[in-house]
Every structure is written in structure tokens, then in C-alpha cells.
Design an enzyme around this catalytic site. Structure first.
Site, mmCIF file in Angstrom:
data_model
loop_
_atom_site.group_PDB
_atom_site.id
_atom_site.type_symbol
_atom_site.label_atom_id
_atom_site.label_comp_id
_atom_site.label_asym_id
_atom_site.label_seq_id
_atom_site.Cartn_x
_atom_site.Cartn_y
_atom_site.Cartn_z
ATOM 1 N NE ARG A 1 5.068 3.198 7.077
ATOM 2 C CZ ARG A 1 4.649 3.907 6.034
ATOM 3 N NH1 ARG A 1 4.142 5.098 6.219
ATOM 4 N NH2 ARG A 1 4.751 3.418 4.819
ATOM 5 C CE LYS B 1 -6.188 6.090 -12.707
ATOM 6 N NZ LYS B 1 -5.717 7.417 -12.400
ATOM 7 N N GLY C 1 -0.664 -0.717 -0.307
ATOM 8 C CA GLY C 1 -1.617 -0.244 0.712
ATOM 9 C C GLY C 1 -2.971 -0.918 0.638
ATOM 10 N N GLY D 1 5.298 2.731 -2.417
ATOM 11 C CA GLY D 1 6.076 3.222 -3.557
ATOM 12 C C GLY D 1 7.444 2.573 -3.681
HETATM 13 P P1 AMP Z 1 -4.650 0.784 -6.995
HETATM 14 O O1 AMP Z 1 -4.483 1.972 -6.113
HETATM 15 O O2 AMP Z 1 -4.436 1.072 -8.437
HETATM 16 O O3 AMP Z 1 -3.886 -0.428 -6.497
HETATM 17 O O4 AMP Z 1 -6.207 0.420 -6.908
HETATM 18 C C1 AMP Z 1 -6.822 -0.059 -5.730
HETATM 19 C C2 AMP Z 1 -8.285 0.206 -5.845
HETATM 20 O O5 AMP Z 1 -8.760 -0.418 -7.023
HETATM 21 C C3 AMP Z 1 -9.119 -0.349 -4.716
HETATM 22 O O6 AMP Z 1 -9.661 0.715 -3.983
HETATM 23 C C4 AMP Z 1 -10.219 -1.151 -5.426
HETATM 24 O O7 AMP Z 1 -11.483 -0.905 -4.921
HETATM 25 C C5 AMP Z 1 -10.131 -0.628 -6.845
HETATM 26 N N1 AMP Z 1 -10.659 -1.591 -7.801
HETATM 27 C C6 AMP Z 1 -10.374 -2.894 -7.921
HETATM 28 N N2 AMP Z 1 -11.132 -3.472 -8.900
HETATM 29 C C7 AMP Z 1 -11.913 -2.496 -9.404
HETATM 30 C C8 AMP Z 1 -12.931 -2.460 -10.416
HETATM 31 N N3 AMP Z 1 -13.254 -3.559 -11.083
HETATM 32 N N4 AMP Z 1 -13.522 -1.284 -10.651
HETATM 33 C C9 AMP Z 1 -13.192 -0.183 -9.970
HETATM 34 N N5 AMP Z 1 -12.247 -0.154 -9.012
HETATM 35 C C10 AMP Z 1 -11.610 -1.301 -8.718
#
Ligand code: AMP
Length: 396
Positions: free
Chosen positions: A35, A197, A353, A376
Site C-alpha cells: 500500500r 459464504k 484478500g 470492501g
Molecule cells: P470469503 O472470505 O467468503 O471470500 O472466503 C474465503 C475463505 O473461504 C478461504 O479462507 C477459503 O479457505 C474458504 N473456503 C473456500 N472453499 C471452502 C470450502 N469448500 N469449505 C470451507 N471453506 C472454504
């Protein structure tokens, strides 16, 4: 609107909002200097023109003046990266700051202490913004990653510079790259969405449905879709309350003629760990005791074919638990396909990230057309929202 490359900063006192919200270790050393490095283009342009630079930034989410969030921690590195003296004001407003501003000669830098040490910053307080504005005759916003906040130094302050406000080089490039993808993208346009999610990506999916040809899903949201379709996803991550919304998205996608791709096979594990026992199952038929951790080999081939035929690609979110080497193959195969598509002439924008951690791990970071570090702000831009930090720069 003024463009920074056309502006001459000679003899100007320029307030530059940067984002020096860098990660620090327990000894307050900077763990990732990106940054600060990316802010130098704008700073050097002002210095070379013969202007003085007054830097404003936040660091963390301090409650009042907390020493661990002091921008003094970034001062030594910043001083090392520029050829001129960098002064430091221990408070961003007050007598000392005022004296340093008054005495600041052209071609020198003044770094103000963390603007969030005053609660008025996050409140978007007009009087506080006016005080900061009084230090300069020109305002440059180069903190895209804070552009979704309506804070004093990121948005409110701009109104005090009706004739002399502009984006910095970094922010301009970020906006141009996102617009390239979201406004009149070259088709076929494919969005790859992963991560844990679906709830955090719903607004993006809804905004993208009118623009994309394909949406490729990975990570937890992929299992939510399968569950919504009646599949047995075993112990895989999914969001119960998102099931009706997942169905709604699938219906809407048909209306918009968008292909939504979900995994056909899944690398599953008997526990959440790198040393788990692995087995590949049809994603709609995973045994109860196994959880999906990564997209399977057949899915990788299917997804790569779609990606390689795309002319615009937006990627946010890993396809599996890439942090575990044994479950990182799917994310790697997709990362590699996006690189290959870019080499063939597609425009690729990668952000978020975790996605950046993944491409760093695979050493592919410099192989995409644009990598957004904004988090974000990038997500909100992709959701189609108007960001206060951008609106405030445009002419009324
Ligand atoms: P997000 O912050 O929602 O973008 O989620 C990122 C995180 O999702 C990463 O740390 C991944 O390890 C996790 N992730 C990706 N695929 C899976 C899965 N099948 N089960 C659990 N966690 C996951």
C-alpha cells in the site's frame, strides 16, 4: 474533471488521502508494504512538479489515540522510499500540525498522524474535514480501498476543493479497470465467484446477472447451490437461510440467459485439515461424514474451458480451501486458466484478500491485467453501488 497527469502541482500544498492501513507485526514492523509502494507514483508526480505533499491516512480501527495504530510505524519505510525529507505531525490537527504545514517547503512531505485518532473522521464531521482542508490548496484522493466510506478525509473534505480535486494515479487505475469490466465489457464475460459464504456475494451476483455470460461458482456457495437443488452435500459448508435465495438466483439466471456453473465433482475430506483423508465424489452425492473442500478434476476441466473462451474475466474468492496444499489444486487450476486466458488477450481483474493470498501463494500475481487490493470497496463497486469517495471527486 481534472486528471492528475494533466495537472501541474508547482508551488501547491497538496493534501493526499492515501491508504497506509498496512499489516504490522508485534514489533510494529510492516509485514506487507504494497500500500505504501503503490502510493509513490502520485507522491513523486507532485514532488517532481514542485509541490508539497501532506499525507493523510488511517491505520486500523483505533478507539481514540492508541499508540499501536500510530502512523509513526510507517514513517521509517516511507522515508526510505522517497528522496526528500518526510516530516511527521503527532496529531493530524492542532497547533503542531498547523506549524508544520505553514513551514512545509515545496518538494517536501508531511505525514499527518492517523486521522481515525479523532472520532470525527469516521463520523464524516464537516468541521473536522474543513480543518484538514485548510492545510492545502489541492486535494488528491488515492485511497480507493477507503472509497466506500463516507469519512471526513475520504469524501467530505472534497467539497472544500470544488476546482482543485482529483483522483491519484492508483485510484484512477482502479476505477478504470473496474469500469472496463463492468461497463461495456468484451463478451464473453465470465465471473468466477468463490469463498466461504454466498451471503456476502448475493448483491454482486444480482448486479452481474445483467452483464455476464457465465458465472462460475466455487467454495461454500457452490454447496449452497447444490443443496438448494436437492443434492446431498454431506458435511460441506453451506448457508441454510440462503437456500431460497440460491434458487431465486438460478431462476433469474435463466431469465437473463446467464450460465451458472457449479461443480460436478468435489474433493472431500473426513475432517477440516490438510492431513485429512481425501476422496472425490459427485458434488450432489457426498456421504454425510465427508465435507467438500475443493472442486474436483472433472470440474476443473469444465471451468477451464469456459474461462479459456472468455474475453473478460472477473475473479473474486478462492474455489476451495487453498490454504491447505492438499485442497489448493482447484484454485490453482482456475488461477492458471485465468492467466492463460489473459495471455490470449482476455482482460482479467482479480480481487479480494483471500484471492490475492492464493495468487501470491501460486506466484502468479503479476500475470493478471489488474489485481485489486481494495477488498470492501471493490465488492461494493461490483455490486453497482456509487462509492462516496468517487462521487465526491466528480464535478457537481
Ligand atoms: P470469503 O472470505 O467468503 O471470500 O472466503 C474465503 C475463505 O473461504 C478461504 O479462507 C477459503 O479457505 C474458504 N473456503 C473456500 N472453499 C471452502 C470450502 N469448500 N469449505 C470451507 N471453506 C472454504
Amino acid at each position: 474533471m481534472i486528471h492528475i497527469q494533466d495537472f501541474n502541482f508547482k508551488d501547491r500544498k497538496v493534501l493526499v488521502r492515501v491508504d497506509y492501513n498496512v499489516p504490522l507485526n508485534e514489533n510494529f514492523e510492516i509485514e506487507d508494504t504494497t500500500r505504501i509502494d503503490v502510493s509513490l507514483l502520485t507522491i513523486n508526480k507532485i514532488l517532481e512538479d514542485g509541490g508539497a505533499v501532506i499525507l493523510m491516512s488511517h491505520l486500523g480501527r483505533p478507539k481514540g489515540k492508541e499508540a499501536k495504530y500510530s502512523l509513526e510505524h510507517v514513517l521509517p519505510y516511507l522515508q526510505k522510499k522517497v528522496d526528500v525529507k518526510v516530516f511527521f505531525a503527532e496529531d493530524c490537527i492542532g497547533e503542531e500540525a498547523q506549524n508544520l504545514v505553514d513551514a512545509l517547503p515545496p518538494r517536501k512531505i508531511l505525514l499527518l498522524e492517523n486521522v481515525r485518532f479523532h472520532k470525527e473522521e469516521m463520523e464524516g464531521d464537516v468541521e473536522f474535514a474543513k480543518k484538514l482542508a485548510s492545510y492545502g490548496d489541492t486535494y488528491v484522493n488515492d485511497a480507493f480501498s477507503a472509497a466506500h466510506r463516507e469519512h471526513a478525509s475520504t469524501s467530505v473534505i472534497a467539497r472544500f476543493f470544488p476546482k482543485n480535486r482529483m483522483f491519484g494515479f492508483l485510484m484512477q487505475k482502479e476505477i478504470d479497470s473496474l469500469n472496463k469490466v463492468l461497463v461495456n465489457p468484451r463478451q464473453p464475460f465470465t465471473a468466477i465467484l468463490g469463498g466461504s459464504k454466498i451471503s456476502t456475494k448475493i448483491d454482486i451476483i444480482n448486479n452481474l446477472l445483467a452483464k455476464v455470460d457465465n458465472i462460475i461458482l466455487g467454495g461454500g456457495m457452490n454447496y449452497t447451490m447444490h443443496k438448494a437443488l436437492g443434492g446431498n452435500i454431506g458435511a460441506s459448508l453451506y448457508e441454510e437461510d440462503m437456500l431460497p435465495i440460491a434458487k431465486e438466483i438460478l431462476n433469474k439466471a435463466q431469465d437473463y440467459n446467464v450460465n451458472i456453473y457449479t461443480s460436478s465433482d468435489t474433493v472431500s475430506a473426513d475432517k477440516f485439515g490438510n492431513d485429512a483423508t481425501r476422496r472425490i465424489y459427485n458434488t450432489a452425492n457426498i456421504p454425510d461424514f465427508m465435507e467438500g473442500m475443493d472442486i474436483g478434476p472433472e470440474t476443473c476441466v469444465k471451468y477451464r474451458n469456459v474461462i479459456l473462451k472468455s474475453d473478460t474475466i472477473l475473479w473474486n474468492g478462492p474455489l476451495g480451501v487453498f490454504e491447505f496444499d492438499n485442497f489448493s489444486n482447484g484454485t490453482y487450476m482456475i488461477a492458471d486458466a485465468v492467466v492463460k486466458a489473459s495471455e490470449q488477450g482476455a482482460f482479467s481483474l482479480v480481487g479480494g484478500g483471500d484471492t490475492i493470498s492464493a495468487i501470491n501463494k501460486f506466484k502468479l500475481t503479476d500475470k493478471y491485467n489488474y489485481v485489486s487490493t481494495a477488498g470492501g470497496a471493490m465488492l461494493e463497486f461490483c455490486e453497482g453501488r456509487k462509492l462516496p469517495g468517487i462521487l465526491s471527486i466528480y464535478d457537481d
